[in-house]
Design a protein around this motif. Structure first.
Motif, mmCIF file in Angstrom:
data_model
loop_
_atom_site.group_PDB
_atom_site.id
_atom_site.type_symbol
_atom_site.label_atom_id
_atom_site.label_comp_id
_atom_site.label_asym_id
_atom_site.label_seq_id
_atom_site.Cartn_x
_atom_site.Cartn_y
_atom_site.Cartn_z
ATOM 1 N N THR A 28 -3.253 12.206 -13.366
ATOM 2 C CA THR A 28 -4.694 11.960 -13.394
ATOM 3 C C THR A 28 -5.083 11.158 -14.633
ATOM 4 O OG1 THR A 28 -5.164 13.986 -12.155
ATOM 5 C CG2 THR A 28 -6.962 13.063 -13.464
ATOM 6 N N GLU A 29 -4.525 11.508 -15.776
ATOM 7 C CA GLU A 29 -4.847 10.795 -17.019
ATOM 8 C C GLU A 29 -4.330 9.367 -17.007
ATOM 9 O OE1 GLU A 29 -3.883 11.046 -21.830
ATOM 10 O OE2 GLU A 29 -3.726 12.866 -20.598
ATOM 11 N N LEU A 30 -3.155 9.144 -16.430
ATOM 12 C CA LEU A 30 -2.529 7.823 -16.481
ATOM 13 C C LEU A 30 -2.912 6.912 -15.319
ATOM 14 C CD1 LEU A 30 1.025 9.021 -17.587
ATOM 15 C CD2 LEU A 30 -0.694 7.891 -19.025
ATOM 16 N N ALA A 31 -3.513 7.463 -14.277
ATOM 17 C CA ALA A 31 -3.837 6.667 -13.086
ATOM 18 C C ALA A 31 -4.661 5.412 -13.389
ATOM 19 C CB ALA A 31 -4.543 7.541 -12.052
ATOM 20 N N PRO A 32 -5.690 5.477 -14.266
ATOM 21 C CA PRO A 32 -6.469 4.256 -14.523
ATOM 22 C C PRO A 32 -5.652 3.107 -15.111
ATOM 23 C CG PRO A 32 -7.665 6.205 -15.262
ATOM 24 C CD PRO A 32 -6.275 6.651 -14.935
ATOM 25 N N LEU A 33 -4.544 3.415 -15.770
ATOM 26 C CA LEU A 33 -3.712 2.358 -16.339
ATOM 27 C C LEU A 33 -2.941 1.612 -15.256
ATOM 28 C CD1 LEU A 33 -2.223 4.231 -19.440
ATOM 29 C CD2 LEU A 33 -4.248 2.766 -19.330
ATOM 30 N N LEU A 34 -2.589 2.307 -14.203
ATOM 31 C CA LEU A 34 -1.830 1.691 -13.110
ATOM 32 C C LEU A 34 -2.735 1.203 -11.985
ATOM 33 C CD1 LEU A 34 1.172 1.143 -12.456
ATOM 34 C CD2 LEU A 34 1.206 3.312 -11.198
ATOM 35 N N PHE A 35 -3.900 1.838 -11.845
ATOM 36 C CA PHE A 35 -4.851 1.494 -10.780
ATOM 37 C C PHE A 35 -6.234 1.253 -11.391
ATOM 38 C CE2 PHE A 35 -1.634 4.297 -8.930
ATOM 39 C CZ PHE A 35 -1.215 3.569 -7.828
ATOM 40 N N PRO A 36 -6.436 0.124 -12.077
ATOM 41 C CA PRO A 36 -7.745 -0.140 -12.687
ATOM 42 C C PRO A 36 -8.882 -0.203 -11.675
ATOM 43 C CG PRO A 36 -6.341 -2.097 -12.752
ATOM 44 C CD PRO A 36 -5.466 -0.958 -12.338
ATOM 45 N N GLU A 37 -8.533 -0.493 -10.420
ATOM 46 C CA GLU A 37 -9.561 -0.553 -9.371
ATOM 47 C C GLU A 37 -9.890 0.830 -8.822
ATOM 48 O OE1 GLU A 37 -5.662 -0.522 -7.139
ATOM 49 O OE2 GLU A 37 -6.446 -1.200 -9.077
ATOM 50 N N GLY A 38 -9.172 1.844 -9.274
ATOM 51 C CA GLY A 38 -9.373 3.208 -8.784
ATOM 52 C C GLY A 38 -8.088 3.737 -8.171
ATOM 53 N N PRO A 39 -7.743 4.994 -8.444
ATOM 54 C CA PRO A 39 -6.481 5.546 -7.932
ATOM 55 C C PRO A 39 -6.510 5.734 -6.429
ATOM 56 C CG PRO A 39 -7.796 7.271 -8.957
ATOM 57 C CD PRO A 39 -8.504 5.986 -9.240
ATOM 58 N N PRO A 40 -5.345 5.807 -5.802
ATOM 59 C CA PRO A 40 -5.284 6.055 -4.356
ATOM 60 C C PRO A 40 -5.797 7.455 -4.031
ATOM 61 C CG PRO A 40 -3.096 6.155 -5.328
ATOM 62 C CD PRO A 40 -4.004 5.642 -6.394
ATOM 63 N N THR A 41 -6.179 7.628 -2.788
ATOM 64 C CA THR A 41 -6.686 8.928 -2.338
ATOM 65 C C THR A 41 -5.577 9.968 -2.373
ATOM 66 O OG1 THR A 41 -8.259 7.815 -0.892
ATOM 67 C CG2 THR A 41 -7.809 10.141 -0.446
ATOM 68 N N ARG A 42 -5.927 11.145 -2.851
ATOM 69 C CA ARG A 42 -4.950 12.232 -2.878
ATOM 70 C C ARG A 42 -4.736 12.787 -1.472
ATOM 71 N NH1 ARG A 42 -4.522 15.477 -7.759
ATOM 72 N NH2 ARG A 42 -5.566 14.476 -9.523
ATOM 73 N N PRO A 43 -3.499 13.079 -1.126
ATOM 74 C CA PRO A 43 -3.255 13.743 0.163
ATOM 75 C C PRO A 43 -3.668 15.209 0.076
ATOM 76 C CG PRO A 43 -1.218 13.536 -1.051
ATOM 77 C CD PRO A 43 -2.259 12.801 -1.859
ATOM 78 N N PRO A 44 -3.861 15.862 1.221
ATOM 79 C CA PRO A 44 -4.183 17.300 1.194
ATOM 80 C C PRO A 44 -3.092 18.074 0.472
ATOM 81 C CG PRO A 44 -4.468 16.391 3.396
ATOM 82 C CD PRO A 44 -3.798 15.329 2.581
ATOM 83 N N ARG A 45 -3.499 19.075 -0.283
ATOM 84 C CA ARG A 45 -2.529 19.872 -1.027
ATOM 85 C C ARG A 45 -1.837 20.865 -0.113
ATOM 86 N NH1 ARG A 45 -4.496 21.111 -7.154
ATOM 87 N NH2 ARG A 45 -5.282 19.030 -7.640
ATOM 88 N N ARG A 46 -0.586 21.149 -0.475
ATOM 89 C CA ARG A 46 0.148 22.157 0.277
ATOM 90 C C ARG A 46 0.739 23.149 -0.717
ATOM 91 N NH1 ARG A 46 5.418 18.555 2.146
ATOM 92 N NH2 ARG A 46 6.369 18.338 0.079
ATOM 93 N N ARG A 47 0.898 24.369 -0.285
ATOM 94 C CA ARG A 47 1.423 25.420 -1.149
ATOM 95 C C ARG A 47 2.892 25.649 -0.824
ATOM 96 N NH1 ARG A 47 -2.188 28.480 -3.828
ATOM 97 N NH2 ARG A 47 -0.737 30.237 -3.901
ATOM 98 N N THR A 48 3.749 25.231 -1.750
ATOM 99 C CA THR A 48 5.190 25.431 -1.564
ATOM 100 C C THR A 48 5.794 25.881 -2.875
ATOM 101 O OG1 THR A 48 5.686 23.126 -2.128
ATOM 102 C CG2 THR A 48 5.362 23.646 0.206
ATOM 103 N N ARG A 49 6.906 26.569 -2.765
ATOM 104 C CA ARG A 49 7.671 26.946 -3.951
ATOM 105 C C ARG A 49 9.139 26.625 -3.712
ATOM 106 N NH1 ARG A 49 5.741 32.343 -7.163
ATOM 107 N NH2 ARG A 49 3.545 31.787 -7.384
#
Length: 244
Positions: A213-234
């Protein structure tokens, strides 16, 4: 596209995971020297019986780089390609995948540790990458109680990390996962930006989320890609031994 090294036999003793996970590299080497030249395999075997390790201590206590709160300084490597995908590596002969990472030795700056770990874990040199940026402060994660070696002193309860975002400028044939006698990974691939948050072992998930999250603006100055739905795994089996 993915890459892999030659087939590694997990039964080969030289590839057995280390029981000295919280020791920095220099401390581990000092332990080997102090042991009278015992092999890595002999020390693994002795590790099953703590009395056999009596008297085997690093020759210089200062090289145990664990802070007063029990966290070991560490760098994480987030390597991106021209498509802004990230390098994702599988731990040797296990199902767990993660970013390359490693401890900071006491005589190193974080950037020096970055280049050393880059070479040791995935075979790249400084000329194969450009530094885009890094996280501003330490990002910490705690090890689950079952992974904490209570008999070790100083006690290591987790890692505090600085994550570096790098741009890969080399060719894929530059990747090598067998540059040391104890490889960390046996396979790698490129993944979408947010995929590591969903796939990494659960106790690293929050740190990965914060770093990306902190580094995304450096790689995506136009805005980061959409996050996929989260899943719970271990995924616990992959982390029973070795560096975390």
């Amino acid at each position: 596209m993915s890459g892999s090294v030659k087939k590694i036999d997990p039964s080969d003793n030289k590839y057995r995971p280390s029981r000295f996970a919280c020791l920095p590299r220099n401390a581990f080497l000092a332990t080997i020297r102090a042991s009278g030249g015992k092999s890595l395999f002999e020390l693994h075997g002795a590790g099953r019986h703590r009395k056999d390790l009596a008297g085997i201590r690093p020759v210089n206590e200062k090289i145990r780089v664990i802070d007063q709160d029990g966290f070991r300084p560490n760098i994480g490597i987030i390597l991106s390609n021209d498509e802004r995908q990230l390098l994702w590596a599988r731990r040797l002969s296990r199902s767990g995948w993660q970013f390359p990472q490693g401890g900071i030795d006491p005589d190193e700056t974080p950037e020096q540790a970055l280049y050393r770990e880059l070479r040791e874990e995935i075979g790249l040199e400084a000329e194969h990458v450009d530094i885009i940026g890094h996280t501003r402060g330490w990002l910490r994660y705690r090890l689950p109680p079952r992974f904490i070696r209570r008999h070790s002193q100083p006690l290591c309860i987790g890692q505090k990390q600085i994550y570096y975002l790098l741009r890969f400028t080399g060719e894929e044939y530059h990747f090598r996962l067998d540059t040391t006698s104890s490889p960390e990974f046996d396979r790698w691939r490129w993944v979408d930006y947010w995929a590591p948050v969903a796939e990494v072992i659960y106790f690293k998930r929050a740190v990965y989320d914060r770093a990306l999250t902190e580094l995304a603006p450096l790689l995506f100055p136009e805005g980061p890609p959409t996050r996929p739905p989260r899943r719970r795994t271990r995924t616990l089996r992959s982390y029973r031994h070795g560096r975390h």
